[in-house]
Each structure stands twice: as structure tokens, then as C-alpha cells.
Design an enzyme around this catalytic site. Structure first.
Site, PDB file in Angstrom:
ATOM      1  N   LYS A 257      13.793  -1.258  -7.705  1.00  0.00           N
ATOM      2  CA  LYS A 257      14.354  -0.488  -6.589  1.00  0.00           C
ATOM      3  C   LYS A 257      14.768  -1.442  -5.467  1.00  0.00           C
ATOM      4  O   LYS A 257      15.824  -1.292  -4.876  1.00  0.00           O
ATOM      5  CB  LYS A 257      13.370   0.549  -6.057  1.00  0.00           C
ATOM      6  CG  LYS A 257      14.042   1.456  -5.027  1.00  0.00           C
ATOM      7  CD  LYS A 257      13.148   2.553  -4.565  1.00  0.00           C
ATOM      8  CE  LYS A 257      12.232   2.097  -3.469  1.00  0.00           C
ATOM      9  NZ  LYS A 257      12.945   1.716  -2.226  1.00  0.00           N
TER      10      LYS A 257
ATOM     11  N   GLY B  65       0.811  -1.212   0.000  1.00  0.00           N
ATOM     12  CA  GLY B  65       0.000   0.000   0.000  1.00  0.00           C
ATOM     13  C   GLY B  65       0.843   1.259   0.000  1.00  0.00           C
ATOM     14  O   GLY B  65       2.030   1.217  -0.332  1.00  0.00           O
ATOM     15  N   ALA B  66       0.200   2.393   0.373  1.00  0.00           N
ATOM     16  CA  ALA B  66       0.837   3.715   0.295  1.00  0.00           C
ATOM     17  C   ALA B  66       1.397   3.895  -1.121  1.00  0.00           C
ATOM     18  O   ALA B  66       2.578   4.189  -1.308  1.00  0.00           O
ATOM     19  CB  ALA B  66       1.922   3.867   1.357  1.00  0.00           C
TER      20      ALA B  66
ATOM     21  N   HIS C 123       2.326   4.831  -4.951  1.00  0.00           N
ATOM     22  CA  HIS C 123       2.826   6.026  -5.638  1.00  0.00           C
ATOM     23  C   HIS C 123       3.040   5.667  -7.110  1.00  0.00           C
ATOM     24  O   HIS C 123       2.709   4.547  -7.538  1.00  0.00           O
ATOM     25  CB  HIS C 123       4.122   6.520  -4.985  1.00  0.00           C
ATOM     26  CG  HIS C 123       5.134   5.430  -4.780  1.00  0.00           C
ATOM     27  ND1 HIS C 123       5.745   4.784  -5.826  1.00  0.00           N
ATOM     28  CD2 HIS C 123       5.613   4.851  -3.652  1.00  0.00           C
ATOM     29  CE1 HIS C 123       6.571   3.876  -5.360  1.00  0.00           C
ATOM     30  NE2 HIS C 123       6.503   3.875  -4.033  1.00  0.00           N
TER      31      HIS C 123
ATOM     32  N   SER D   5       9.443   5.929  -3.340  1.00  0.00           N
ATOM     33  CA  SER D   5       9.290   4.925  -2.283  1.00  0.00           C
ATOM     34  C   SER D   5       8.191   5.400  -1.344  1.00  0.00           C
ATOM     35  O   SER D   5       8.036   6.609  -1.114  1.00  0.00           O
ATOM     36  CB  SER D   5      10.602   4.816  -1.503  1.00  0.00           C
ATOM     37  OG  SER D   5      10.376   4.178  -0.272  1.00  0.00           O
TER      38      SER D   5
ATOM     39  N   GLY E 211       5.520   4.815  -8.729  1.00  0.00           N
ATOM     40  CA  GLY E 211       6.313   3.601  -8.971  1.00  0.00           C
ATOM     41  C   GLY E 211       5.408   2.376  -9.039  1.00  0.00           C
ATOM     42  O   GLY E 211       5.515   1.559  -9.961  1.00  0.00           O
ATOM     43  N   HIS E 212       4.483   2.268  -8.076  1.00  0.00           N
ATOM     44  CA  HIS E 212       3.524   1.156  -8.104  1.00  0.00           C
ATOM     45  C   HIS E 212       2.635   1.265  -9.341  1.00  0.00           C
ATOM     46  O   HIS E 212       2.329   0.272  -9.983  1.00  0.00           O
ATOM     47  CB  HIS E 212       2.620   1.184  -6.864  1.00  0.00           C
ATOM     48  CG  HIS E 212       3.349   0.998  -5.571  1.00  0.00           C
ATOM     49  ND1 HIS E 212       3.539   2.017  -4.672  1.00  0.00           N
ATOM     50  CD2 HIS E 212       3.931  -0.101  -5.025  1.00  0.00           C
ATOM     51  CE1 HIS E 212       4.194   1.560  -3.624  1.00  0.00           C
ATOM     52  NE2 HIS E 212       4.453   0.289  -3.810  1.00  0.00           N
TER      53      HIS E 212
END
Ligand code: PAF
Length: 282
Positions: A150, A32-33, A35, A186, A37-38
Site C-alpha cells: 500500500k 501500531g493501530a 489491522h 490503513s 493488513g498488518h
């Protein structure tokens, strides 16, 4: 409309029609959280599969620091709006009890991949990652699963886990997504103050600069130069910087030692532990 699923049973039910119709399933495991990148992993999965499941689960077994687990950002609502925009169909957001109805006592051995870098510094971390990722693979049975480069060591270990467990899933590694100033995206970045965030940009700056430095210097000198340059920024402290073979993750000591060479760094910025990496040769 994106659908949130909380149990493995419901997940089986919603995925069954796709499986029966011979459709491909992509899985993006996350804590979760989310951004950008996801989002890039999800976009890739959406473009390569008929259906995409994103798991959103802060996995307790991979945290060796209770405070880190407690402070890990959680925001399922915001995650769902981002995922809807990028076209994922399902969010799998189970409870801890759902994933661990009883303690997972499995112990994995990924020697030598887990004996370097993050391994000794975060005891049990990769074992916890392998526990949850294997559980997610058993629950979703994806054709492909997407992970960011990453977490370079994590990616290598997950590939090894799939090999050891003889799973069918194809592991897809996706490039690091960076902010304009080079900082790798991240979920932990949101824990940085404004000043720390600005300071932390020096990490990627020196990694990129080191490619230039490396053209005229030995590997060991380059390694030391990165460590010294980052440590010279007041407020940043390098935990390790290792220049390794990209497949075995073992440190190399000269530029001719491998055709795949990657530099992996972990830096403390205030209370936040940041990781990044750079490819010198591929
Ligand atoms: O990279 C992460 O976010 C986590 O380690 C993962 C792969 C989702 C397992 O909890």
C-alpha cells in the site's frame, strides 16, 4: 504468550538464543493501530521465519505535521492481542528517547525515488522513515523484513536504503489487503467518520475501474479520468495521481513505456489523507 520488549538491550537479550541457534528472524515494522493488513504481514513472517518481532512505534521524525503525529492512533494493548493471535513472539515498543537518545542528523538521498509523489508533498517524511527503519534493522538484525505494498513508494525507498547501506536483510513486499468494498486497509481509516468511510470507497472503486478504462484509452487520458472521477465525489480531493514506472517511480506517458506500471494516488477525505495504488502492468 507474546512478550513486550521496550529497550534495545532487552531485545538483544531475548533474540540472542535464537541467533546462537542459527534461527531466522523476521521483522514487521509498524506504527501500531494494527489491522488485518498488518496481520497478513505478520502471518507471512511467521510462516517464513523461526521467530517474528513486530515493532510498534509511532516515529516522530517521519511526521511533518505535528497534528498528524498527535492524532495518530495508539493502542498497544489491542495490538498485542491481535499479534498474539497471529503468532508473533515479540513486540518491540520503545520510547522516543530509546530510539532517539540524541537527534538523528543523518540525511539520506534516494534520488529520484523520493523526488516524486509523497516526496515533495511531505518534506522530510522519507528521511524519517529511513532513519527509523535503519535503526530497527540495526536493533533487530532481521533476516527478512515485511512491508505492505500500500505504501508503494516507501517500499521502493526502503529497498534502495538497504542497497545503499549494504544491509543483509531481505525486504519482502506484501500485497494490499482490502475491505469488502475495495477500500485499502490503513490505520488512518479509523479516523474517518462513517459517512467519510463510505465516501472513501470511491477511491479504490475508480482505481479498479480505470484498469477497464485503460484498455481503450491512452495513459494520460486514464490518469485524468481517475482524477476527475474521484474529484467529482463531493468530499474527496485528489492531491496527486501519478502513473509511474514501478521500479524508478518516474511518471510514464504511454502504456508501452515500461513493463511495470503502477498508478499511485493520494486523496484527502475530510481531514484524513488516504493513499492507494493499482498495478496496470507487472
Ligand atoms: O509504514 C509504516 O507504518 C511506517 O512508515 C514504518 C515503516 C513502520 C516506519 O515507521
Amino acid at each position: 504468550m507474546i512478550k513486550v520488549v521496550n529497550t534495545k538491550k532487552e531485545l538483544q537479550e531475548v533474540l540472542l538464543p535464537y541467533r546462537e541457534a542459527g534461527k531466522t528472524i523476521g521483522l514487521v515494522p509498524t506504527m501500531g493501530a494494527l489491522h488485518e493488513g498488518h496481520a497478513s504481514l505478520v502471518r507471512r513472517s511467521v510462516s517464513e521465519n523461526d521467530v517474528t518481532v513486530v515493532s510498534d512505534f509511532v516515529n516522530p521524525t517521519q511526521f511533518n505535521d505535528k497534528n498528524d503525529l498527535m492524532n495518530y492512533p495508539r493502542c498497544l494493548q489491542a495490538d498485542c492481542s491481535l499479534l498474539e493471535k497471529v503468532g508473533a513472539q515479540f513486540v518491540f515498543a520503545p520510547s522516543v528517547e530509546e530510539m532517539y537518545p540524541e537527534p538523528d542528523t543523518r540525511t539520506f538521498d534516494f534520488t529520484p525515488l523520493d523526488k516524486v509523489m509523497e516526496g515533495p508533498n511531505r518534506p522530510g517524511h522519507f528521511n524519517g522513515v529511513a532513519q527509523i527503519v535503519s535503526k530497527l534493522f540495526y536493533a533487530v538484525e532481521p533476516d527478512r523484513a515485511y512491508f505492505g505494498e500500500k505504501d508503494f513508494q516507501q517500499l521502493a525507498i526502503i529497498r534502495e536504503m538497504v542497497r545503499q547501506l549494504d544491509l543483509k536483510v531481505q525486504i519482502v513486499g506484501c500485497p494490499i489487503v482490502r475491505e469488502e468494498d475495495g477500500m485499502a486497509l490503513s490505520s488512518r481509516n479509523m479516523l474517518l467518520s462513517k459517512a467519510e468511510r463510505k465516501l472513501a470507497a470511491n477511491i479504490s472503486l475508480y482505481l479498479f475501474e480505470s484498469r477497464r478504462f485503460a484498455r481503450r484509452n491512452t495513459l494520460l487520458a486514464t490518469r485524468q479520468w481517475v482524477i476527475d472521477s474521484i474529484n467529482a465525489c463531493q468530499g474527496l480531493e485528489v492531491e496527486y495521481y501519478e502513473i509511474v514506472d514501478g521500479r524508478t517511480l518516474q511518471p510514464v506517458d504511454n502504456w508501452d513505456a515500461s513493463d511495470y506500471i503502477v498508478g499511485c494516488v493520494t486523496v484527502h477525505c475530510g481531514k484524513v489523507r488516504l493513499i492507494d495504488n493499482i498495478k496496470y502492468k507487472e
